[in-house]
Scaffold this motif. Structure first.
Motif, PDB file in Angstrom:
ATOM      1  N   UNK A 172      32.723 -49.143 112.848  1.00  0.00           N
ATOM      2  CA  UNK A 172      32.807 -47.693 112.235  1.00  0.00           C
ATOM      3  C   UNK A 172      31.647 -47.073 112.817  1.00  0.00           C
ATOM      4  N   UNK A 173      31.254 -45.742 113.282  1.00  0.00           N
ATOM      5  CA  UNK A 173      30.897 -44.820 113.924  1.00  0.00           C
ATOM      6  C   UNK A 173      29.285 -44.986 113.459  1.00  0.00           C
ATOM      7  N   UNK A 174      29.999 -44.861 112.075  1.00  0.00           N
ATOM      8  CA  UNK A 174      28.168 -44.804 111.189  1.00  0.00           C
ATOM      9  C   UNK A 174      26.933 -45.099 111.504  1.00  0.00           C
ATOM     10  N   UNK A 175      28.355 -47.308 111.522  1.00  0.00           N
ATOM     11  CA  UNK A 175      27.848 -48.510 111.748  1.00  0.00           C
ATOM     12  C   UNK A 175      26.879 -48.509 112.689  1.00  0.00           C
ATOM     13  N   UNK A 176      27.837 -47.834 113.856  1.00  0.00           N
ATOM     14  CA  UNK A 176      27.709 -47.666 115.121  1.00  0.00           C
ATOM     15  C   UNK A 176      26.520 -47.664 115.420  1.00  0.00           C
ATOM     16  N   UNK A 177      26.118 -46.222 114.631  1.00  0.00           N
ATOM     17  CA  UNK A 177      25.331 -45.008 114.791  1.00  0.00           C
ATOM     18  C   UNK A 177      23.734 -45.809 114.703  1.00  0.00           C
ATOM     19  N   UNK A 178      24.432 -46.719 112.886  1.00  0.00           N
ATOM     20  CA  UNK A 178      22.842 -47.270 112.072  1.00  0.00           C
ATOM     21  C   UNK A 178      21.976 -47.943 113.663  1.00  0.00           C
ATOM     22  N   UNK A 179      23.213 -49.485 114.014  1.00  0.00           N
ATOM     23  CA  UNK A 179      23.026 -50.227 114.897  1.00  0.00           C
ATOM     24  C   UNK A 179      22.356 -49.476 116.609  1.00  0.00           C
ATOM     25  N   UNK A 180      23.078 -47.965 116.621  1.00  0.00           N
ATOM     26  CA  UNK A 180      22.451 -47.756 118.383  1.00  0.00           C
ATOM     27  C   UNK A 180      20.981 -46.854 117.768  1.00  0.00           C
ATOM     28  N   UNK A 181      20.644 -46.705 116.131  1.00  0.00           N
ATOM     29  CA  UNK A 181      19.407 -46.014 116.132  1.00  0.00           C
ATOM     30  C   UNK A 181      18.258 -47.391 116.330  1.00  0.00           C
ATOM     31  N   UNK A 182      18.879 -47.844 115.733  1.00  0.00           N
ATOM     32  CA  UNK A 182      17.399 -49.509 115.248  1.00  0.00           C
ATOM     33  C   UNK A 182      17.194 -49.755 117.117  1.00  0.00           C
ATOM     34  N   UNK A 183      18.275 -49.502 117.958  1.00  0.00           N
ATOM     35  CA  UNK A 183      18.025 -50.408 119.076  1.00  0.00           C
ATOM     36  C   UNK A 183      17.214 -49.122 120.042  1.00  0.00           C
ATOM     37  N   UNK A 184      17.275 -47.966 119.361  1.00  0.00           N
ATOM     38  CA  UNK A 184      16.710 -46.870 119.947  1.00  0.00           C
ATOM     39  C   UNK A 184      14.803 -46.657 119.323  1.00  0.00           C
ATOM     40  N   UNK A 185      15.036 -47.551 118.435  1.00  0.00           N
ATOM     41  CA  UNK A 185      13.585 -47.552 117.600  1.00  0.00           C
ATOM     42  C   UNK A 185      12.553 -48.965 118.419  1.00  0.00           C
ATOM     43  N   UNK A 186      13.458 -49.971 118.226  1.00  0.00           N
ATOM     44  CA  UNK A 186      12.963 -51.105 117.934  1.00  0.00           C
ATOM     45  C   UNK A 186      12.848 -51.423 120.267  1.00  0.00           C
TER      46      UNK A 186
END
Length: 112
Positions: free
Chosen positions: A34-48
């Motif tokens: 789901x695009x929203x779930x993927x976005x959450x994972x991508x944003x976390x990756x960018x942060x971490x």
């Protein structure tokens, strides 16, 4: 001659395996999400992994703008081909392919 490989994700965020692809800030999640779930994972990756506030590195970034950059598809992963402009030090290269191709792997991609 290049050979099929199974890429190893850089990290798993919210149950989604994520890795960077290319040098422009693109991210790849293995599987169709789901695009929203993927976005959450991508944003976390960018942060971490990258130390950014989010994919845009902007606290006022809008989720709908980032979601517009997320697509799904199928890819084949292989080693870099000798004699091409592909860096031989890369662990893998992804080629777009149809879903019924040999070794076709589903992905969700954020294009920066």
């Amino acid at each position: 001659m290049s050979t099929h490989v199974a890429p190893v994700p850089e990290a798993t965020h919210y149950g989604i395996d994520v890795t960077a692809i290319g040098e422009d800030g693109d991210l790849l999640a293995f599987g169709h999400h789901d695009p929203r779930h993927a976005l959450a994972a991508f944003n976390r990756h960018a942060r971490i992994e990258w130390g950014l506030a989010n994919l845009a590195d902007c606290r006022s970034a809008c989720a709908s703008d980032a979601i517009a950059q997320i697509t799904t598809g199928w890819g084949q992963f292989r080693t870099p081909a000798p004699g091409t402009d592909e860096d031989p030090d890369w662990e893998w290269v992804m080629d777009e392919c149809p879903a019924d191709a040999e070794h076709a792997t589903p992905y969700t991609r954020y294009r920066a």
